[in-house]
Enzyme design. Structure first.
Site, PDB file in Angstrom:
ATOM      1  N   SER A   1       0.827  -1.194   0.000  1.00  0.00           N
ATOM      2  CA  SER A   1       0.000   0.000   0.000  1.00  0.00           C
ATOM      3  C   SER A   1       0.860   1.241   0.000  1.00  0.00           C
ATOM      4  O   SER A   1       2.051   1.189   0.301  1.00  0.00           O
ATOM      5  CB  SER A   1      -0.847   0.038   1.284  1.00  0.00           C
ATOM      6  OG  SER A   1      -1.696  -1.064   1.367  1.00  0.00           O
TER       7      SER A   1
ATOM      8  N   SER B   1      -3.200  -3.506  -2.793  1.00  0.00           N
ATOM      9  CA  SER B   1      -2.622  -2.262  -2.318  1.00  0.00           C
ATOM     10  C   SER B   1      -3.715  -1.320  -1.842  1.00  0.00           C
ATOM     11  O   SER B   1      -4.726  -1.145  -2.504  1.00  0.00           O
ATOM     12  CB  SER B   1      -1.848  -1.616  -3.474  1.00  0.00           C
ATOM     13  OG  SER B   1      -0.877  -0.726  -3.006  1.00  0.00           O
TER      14      SER B   1
ATOM     15  N   ASP C   1      -4.176   2.259  -1.558  1.00  0.00           N
ATOM     16  CA  ASP C   1      -3.542   3.506  -1.975  1.00  0.00           C
ATOM     17  C   ASP C   1      -4.517   4.654  -1.779  1.00  0.00           C
ATOM     18  O   ASP C   1      -5.541   4.739  -2.470  1.00  0.00           O
ATOM     19  CB  ASP C   1      -3.114   3.394  -3.443  1.00  0.00           C
ATOM     20  CG  ASP C   1      -2.130   2.248  -3.659  1.00  0.00           C
ATOM     21  OD1 ASP C   1      -1.215   2.105  -2.825  1.00  0.00           O
ATOM     22  OD2 ASP C   1      -2.293   1.488  -4.616  1.00  0.00           O
TER      23      ASP C   1
END
Lengths: 353, 353, 353, 353
Positions: free
Chosen positions: C231, C269, C271
């Site tokens: 991330s 991830s 983000d």
């Protein structure tokens, strides 16, 4: 007669002077109604946020996607930039590109727009194909231009008119409806106006009274037909100083008003809300790098939310009460809401004395 | 008594057996009610989508942000991946992190989760600070765990219980409410269940009857107070095979049910809808690169939309009809809805014979 | 050494004085680093938008969900109201509720907040479970409070520090990184600062040079491992007068900077980008119903977009160049980026003379 | 020559056979190029997801709004229903309504669509008004129909062709570009193809090499001109079995590829991504209430994300490398990228041996 003339009030807030979207100062409405032969039952309704050059003086705006099964043109730029730069046109599903082309043409040819090379037209629609030969695409660019040129700030015709000429709502003839609310001074004194193009289904309620059930006509009564389908276009104008973020919130609340009439935002329904404020404009060109705005605080928006819910509910009901029985495409007939019977039902439920 | 026991039906669809979210097979509800001394009036309500390990067998899910002025935890992962991996906990505003920590702990310690190093807890809340000493943060992790451990599939307690212990709705005592609808076989035969935590304002309507106005208690009656504020958490369960996209559409329709009770999604309201399907699960680990799903077509979702609107409206009303007058923090008292008076009003408006 | 000290410039815009998020006036950063025994390699990093009471003087803000597979707390209220009311805390995945509880506690106990009964804490995270015993949840509320209390406006420590103590990026040791850009006066003269917590994968590029390929370490080189997962938390501060809508647009552009380092926003991830402006504050209470704002026009935002892309790219690279080889949980070791080799590669590709 | 013919590879994944969107089985591309007199430099490019009746056999799809300052038609229905029901047309800004009308007409008149009364055309655009007399709206419905009818599955012409005839990118002549990636069998073996219409600004990088800076031509070099403006339309096709949710995620990743070329999604840029899968179709009518789908798990999507980033970067670069110097409207000339100089720069930076 409009609902209120029958003695039925919706909600607790007072209406504006005309109980119409044109109670918001500067807003104009124009309509072209197309009725021809056996099969043409369609038209266009336009809403101008102000009387000037809308491209040069844009208005803050937002669009809420209630149910996106529809062909609205113009969404993304409004979402990105937070403003509108053309009037709003409502028409039938297969004529949205006609209307968009007309809006572009009209904008390009307005005085002061000689160098404009990019325009974001806003066009909404509902599907009038039961009463109208929609595949014929009978709305022409000139029809749109005419609606724009004849738009006025006074009373708004309702029922079978303009973009509502061929629409059907709760199994009855729908059409154009409008309503407004004016907040008491203690709540800011702002006006909120709503105009709708009704073409959807569900289980009709009038002021909370189960009229659809009493009349024995409602969606999914027996089978999974498509009776819930159709669409509702909702246009909201206000003079409250809101930016795009709070206009989006205002727009979203109209869906609660739609729900109160018994609408269900069915799968096949294109339910869109376009909201704008007339409190300030955003110039296309500016000598300044800044916009200076005096905006209503979040904390003071709630009365506007109540107002827009009420106005939406009443605008939808007005579209039904003002519509007339219509015969059209392939001999299809859609009856007007049987007002005398509905009045009896409203009396039975204590809504009319 | 629940609304239906008073002889009032909401809508046209039949309810499930218990008229509760637990009519959806496998769904369990657990509640911890905290009442202590003069000031503690709070608790937690948990909803388990199934009786197994929810992390290992996730359920398709979506969250709709009605009005985002709230502290819901867990939104983005559900939006991105389309599923839930923990039960749902409802509690008070200042205890959401407590509840999230408990959900994480509970998940980490479940059999089969020994290697889990990432969990997305789902926690919603409303603000019970008028009746509860909310700054004291009296909900403890053990209270959440207890609710999870004692959750059952049967009847659901309503009113002043669990996360609804200290909430206020339309100026009356709110709380937990539930309802369900079971579609006729011709419409798919699916069940939709709703559970709500009610803590919001507006202009109360019961089955379309203007009870708030008749009782003289509604938002913005005179001034811009904050009486419209508060929040509503709505949890929807269904056994219809929907993916996240159609669950989001289902979730959005509940807001129309909220609107029918007179709710307005005021500025200060945190209105969230969490919807999940029990029709299939999404395994955390899989030998296959694929999920094979048999999903309901878009065209067949509309009856579910009508069902969830009705169930939401009725769940909210049940929360009011089942709640009791409560005295709490700083001596504040919130009256229960005066049911006998409301019954009279419902009779006056022809809703009860 | 930071990237720029090696003679590598990212982009065309000049940096601020410290090339750090603290170049934006008033912004403070605090970090708590937890290293203990064999297994504790974690911590917290906090960003304060200004030195006052953030709850009473909120800042305009927006959150962009790049890839929502993460546990960020606080999204919906920021989206709805357009502002932040607490500092931002970054920590590890399983301690977000700890951090949120600490932020609530810290806010409730600040002078002037005696009557606050609702707080929206903002907490982001990445998963440091390869180097850290994440299931141990070693970050305590006191660690968060300490970071808040020791936050300063000067230089920002980078690499293995605070929330970056145990993170991994492109297969090398990641961590905290920061960078800034100061627009030339002709472009407005504004400062944009970025701070990142890097813990993601992809195919590393440094100033456009394919370092990951040259070093033979990149995602999906051979098989579908999870090497692309992880991330990236990105925090953006600016003194440009932007409202939430344009802050959201600014936030979105950081993802292009992430892409330029070789990040791919892999499925696993989380983000997230949190952007705020220090140009004005939004008071919690006000005698006025209005906010008066002087906002940058849409047309003048583009240089800020370029600036934030550059600062994000450089902040991510700084996190890698400043991190040190770390041994932690279960004996796992993550090497620091082999800077001498990278310098050679950068020379080979003409980026360092 | 295409970039790869110059010896420059983008990324680490292998391309498909033609390195074009048509590497995805069934996808066809058609282009109409309009060059006439001094002022007409425009056209249309169409992408057909398969060779059958797209309305009757819809394809799963999603649209990502990178920067919504554009006139894309068709967004909301794709977002709501998760599929496309017409081919995609790209053209110039002021001809989108022409293209939409043509798509509707084409759909209505296809065999099997005799009863269709609602169509959602998908039209994107960029603004070619520097080289083209855009106000003349020279694209006619017949031009669109011709592109649809002549679409083929083989090689795709690039550069000054179709909708790219008059576009400008990074200050050089842009146009149409395409590229593809084919995942190794171990990563699923899927193909991802991208086609772009490039008309945007920023700071050009070619395979990470700062070509824009070396050539001394980039946005905001000296002043706040509008050189960063313009737009990029990105169309993504894949044969991976993704539903709308994962197609949206795939679409979003293309923006990272755009970023790697130096694009900044400037305020004035309309950056849109339309992604569809050819792995299965969604029938307009069905005897079943269900869709049965075998979808790729979330966990296995990351290699596709890397692939689409690479293909987007390369497609944009191909559009530049294949475009030719063009003189048009009002005598404006836009130079082609000076390929020999660029080759020298790429050699200097070690990208070409």
């Amino acid at each position: 007669k409009r609902l209120r003339e029958l003695g039925v009030k919706i909600g607790v807030m007072p209406t504006g002077k005309r109980n119409a979207i044109t109670d918001v100062g500067g807003v104009k409405v124009g309509q072209t109604t197309l009725i021809a032969g056996d099969s043409v039952r369609t038209g266009a309704t336009v809403i101008l946020p102000h009387g000037g050059n809308v491209f040069q003086q844009k208005v803050p705006a937002a669009i809420e996607l209630g149910n996106g099964f529809g062909k609205l043109i113009g969404y993304s730029q409004v979402a990105e930039l937070g403003n509108l730069e053309t009037p709003i046109v409502l028409t039938n599903t297969l004529n949205v590109s006609t209307a968009a082309a007309a809006l572009v043409d009209w904008t390009l040819t307005q005085k002061g727009n000689e160098n404009v090379r990019s325009v974001n037209p806003i066009v909404g629609e509902t599907n009038d194909s039961y009463l109208n030969d929609i595949r014929g695409r009978h709305v022409k660019q000139t029809d749109i231009i005419q609606a724009l040129q004849t738009a006025v700030a006074g009373n708004v015709e309702e029922g079978n008119v303009g973009a509502g000429t061929g629409t059907v709502c709760f199994g009855w003839k729908g059409g154009i409806g409008t309503s407004s609310r004016k907040l008491p001074a203690a709540l800011g004194g702002y006006t909120v106006g709503v105009l709708v193009q009704t073409n959807f289904g569900g289980v009709l309620e009038v002021a909370g009274v189960p009229v659809g059930v009493e009349l024995g006509k409602y969606s999914f009564k027996e089978t999974l037909d498509r009776s819930g389908d159709g669409s509702c276009m909702i246009v909201v104008a206000t003079d409250a100083p809101l930016d795009a973020r709070n206009l989006k919130r205002l727009a979203k609340r109209t869906l609660l008003g739609l729900g109160k009439t018994g609408g269900i935002m069915a799968n096949g329904s294109g339910d869109y809300v376009i909201a704008f404020s007339t409190a300030y404009t955003v110039p296309h060109d500016s000598n300044s790098k800044f916009e200076e705005q005096k905006l209503l605080r979040n904390d003071d928006t709630s009365p506007l939310f109540l107002a827009v819910i009420e106005a939406t509910e009443e605008a939808i009901l007005n579209s039904l009460f003002m519509a007339k029985t219509t015969k059209g495409y392939q001999g299809h007939t859609v009856e007007a809401l049987p007002v005398p019977k509905v009045v009896d039902i409203l009396k039975k439920y204590g809504k009319i004395k």
